[in-house]
Design a protein around this motif. Sequence first.
Motif, PDB file in Angstrom:
ATOM      1  N   ALA A  15       0.813  -1.215   0.000  1.00 21.65           N
ATOM      2  CA  ALA A  15       0.000   0.000   0.000  1.00 21.65           C
ATOM      3  C   ALA A  15       0.844   1.263   0.000  1.00 21.65           C
ATOM      4  O   ALA A  15       0.307   2.374  -0.035  1.00 21.65           O
ATOM      5  N   GLY A  16       2.161   1.108   0.067  1.00 22.06           N
ATOM      6  CA  GLY A  16       3.046   2.266   0.066  1.00 22.06           C
ATOM      7  C   GLY A  16       3.304   2.861   1.435  1.00 22.06           C
ATOM      8  O   GLY A  16       3.785   3.998   1.545  1.00 22.06           O
ATOM      9  N   ALA A  17       2.982   2.120   2.494  1.00 23.02           N
ATOM     10  CA  ALA A  17       3.136   2.615   3.863  1.00 23.02           C
ATOM     11  C   ALA A  17       4.400   2.064   4.506  1.00 23.02           C
ATOM     12  O   ALA A  17       4.959   1.042   4.094  1.00 23.02           O
ATOM     13  N   VAL A  18       4.841   2.725   5.546  1.00 21.85           N
ATOM     14  CA  VAL A  18       5.890   2.228   6.433  1.00 21.85           C
ATOM     15  C   VAL A  18       5.224   1.304   7.443  1.00 21.85           C
ATOM     16  O   VAL A  18       4.073   1.517   7.839  1.00 21.85           O
ATOM     17  N   VAL A  19       5.955   0.258   7.892  1.00 19.14           N
ATOM     18  CA  VAL A  19       5.375  -0.710   8.820  1.00 19.14           C
ATOM     19  C   VAL A  19       6.266  -0.858  10.050  1.00 19.14           C
ATOM     20  O   VAL A  19       7.476  -1.121   9.932  1.00 19.14           O
ATOM     21  N   GLY A  20       5.662  -0.681  11.218  1.00 20.15           N
ATOM     22  CA  GLY A  20       6.383  -0.845  12.479  1.00 20.15           C
ATOM     23  C   GLY A  20       5.575  -1.660  13.467  1.00 20.15           C
ATOM     24  O   GLY A  20       4.359  -1.827  13.307  1.00 20.15           O
ATOM     25  N   PHE A  21       6.253  -2.168  14.502  1.00 19.38           N
ATOM     26  CA  PHE A  21       5.594  -3.006  15.503  1.00 19.38           C
ATOM     27  C   PHE A  21       6.064  -2.651  16.916  1.00 19.38           C
ATOM     28  O   PHE A  21       7.244  -2.357  17.139  1.00 19.38           O
ATOM     29  N   ASP A  22       5.113  -2.704  17.841  1.00 23.07           N
ATOM     30  CA  ASP A  22       5.408  -2.692  19.274  1.00 23.07           C
ATOM     31  C   ASP A  22       5.479  -4.150  19.708  1.00 23.07           C
ATOM     32  O   ASP A  22       4.477  -4.862  19.683  1.00 23.07           O
ATOM     33  N   LEU A  23       6.661  -4.592  20.124  1.00 23.24           N
ATOM     34  CA  LEU A  23       6.898  -6.003  20.436  1.00 23.24           C
ATOM     35  C   LEU A  23       6.967  -6.270  21.935  1.00 23.24           C
ATOM     36  O   LEU A  23       7.622  -7.222  22.364  1.00 23.24           O
ATOM     37  N   ALA A  24       6.276  -5.434  22.721  1.00 21.04           N
ATOM     38  CA  ALA A  24       6.325  -5.589  24.171  1.00 21.04           C
ATOM     39  C   ALA A  24       5.982  -7.005  24.608  1.00 21.04           C
ATOM     40  O   ALA A  24       6.607  -7.566  25.510  1.00 21.04           O
TER      41      ALA A  24
END
Length: 429
Positions: free
Chosen positions: A211-220
């Motif tokens: 989709a052209g987005a940046v992807v990040g995660f909270d891995l707590a």
Amino acid sequence: MNFENNLAFAQALDQADPIRDLRQDFLFPQQNGKPFIYLCGNSLGLQPKAAREVLDEQLNNWQNFAVEGWFEGETPWMFYHKELKKLMAPIVGASAAEVCPMNTLTVNLHLLMVSFYRPTASRFKIIMEAGAFPSDQYAIESQVRFHGFDPATAIIEVAPREGEYTLRIEDITAAITESGDEIALVLFGGVNYFTGQWFDMEAITKAGHAAGAVVGFDLAHAAGNVPLQLHDWGIDFACWCSYKYQNSGPGGISGIFVHEKHFSDTTLNRFAGWWGYQEQQRFKMEKGFVPEAGADGWQVSCTQVMPMALYYASLQSFKKAGFIAPLRNKSKTLTSYLFIIINEVNKALGEEQYKIITPLTQADRGAQVSIIAKQKGNEVFEQLIVNNVLGDWREPNVIRLSPVPLYNSYEDVFTTGTLLLDISKKLLK
């Protein structure tokens, strides 16, 4: 495996467990002279026995070297974070250059969003899970407002279908695709704190990038719990706390991941600090920020030596275990056994007093099993504590139980089930 709901079977599983001796690396809280069955590692991990030793080592360095401790001794503080990077990397599936221990989780989430949430007039939305941990909700809301947007229109939350408790991956990817041209950032938790659902992070990343987005995660709730391949999955950034499954102590140091594909991107914004400056030039104290290579370039303040020492102590147990794979194998069996035990309790009670809302499929969960108590949940939970079983209570009616493979046993699971049945029979007459 055909599980049996009896003590002999649980003890046989423990005897055959190749990593059972790791339990001896940890200190268990006690009540009335007996250790707790500790099932709350999803909230705060147990203290490693090595913690006091490594902390004393650094206190001695402080005593003996004072300010020269930054450059003297066996573990000079100037470079201490590098000892952790080598141990952190296998836990999250990254190179040592892509990870760095620093700050605390929500601080790091903000710092990373400074770099990776770059909204425009037409592409400004963030897509996330509904019911994410409040820190994520508050951080994202404030970042959206900081850029001049309204959270009501800039944040898209993907919720479970009516009557369901967990998210379907097809609903997540469909939501990303539907609003793709407007999405600047996809930011999910790796494992949902409430249900224990492990999201398909690779599929989410692919959909976000398409989709052209940046992807990040909270891995707590994911780091140290489930096997991660942050580099291979192409995830742009991630951060995590280390005090849950990684046992670094209350408020322990956080960690970040930045994919190496971003290392040479000079257009990224940063809230810079001197510890992120080029290491070899740092003490020249010159104007004009030039970042250190890799994830270290996102550092702001100097090394937090004591919290890092506690993290280092716990990481030794992961190293002894062979990092994640052996732990994951045991975790899947532990939680499967807990599922069976809870179902046996319901069967003995003649009704579904305890509804499991954690995914049944092993690939969709980590070490946490969340159950809805149909009646008197809080009283049941309190009685478990009275009987030396310490889990976690979440309003209005959820008990979270997390058998952690580093230090929990199959006998812990069996005994918890026995006590849960006894307590339920007394309270639910």
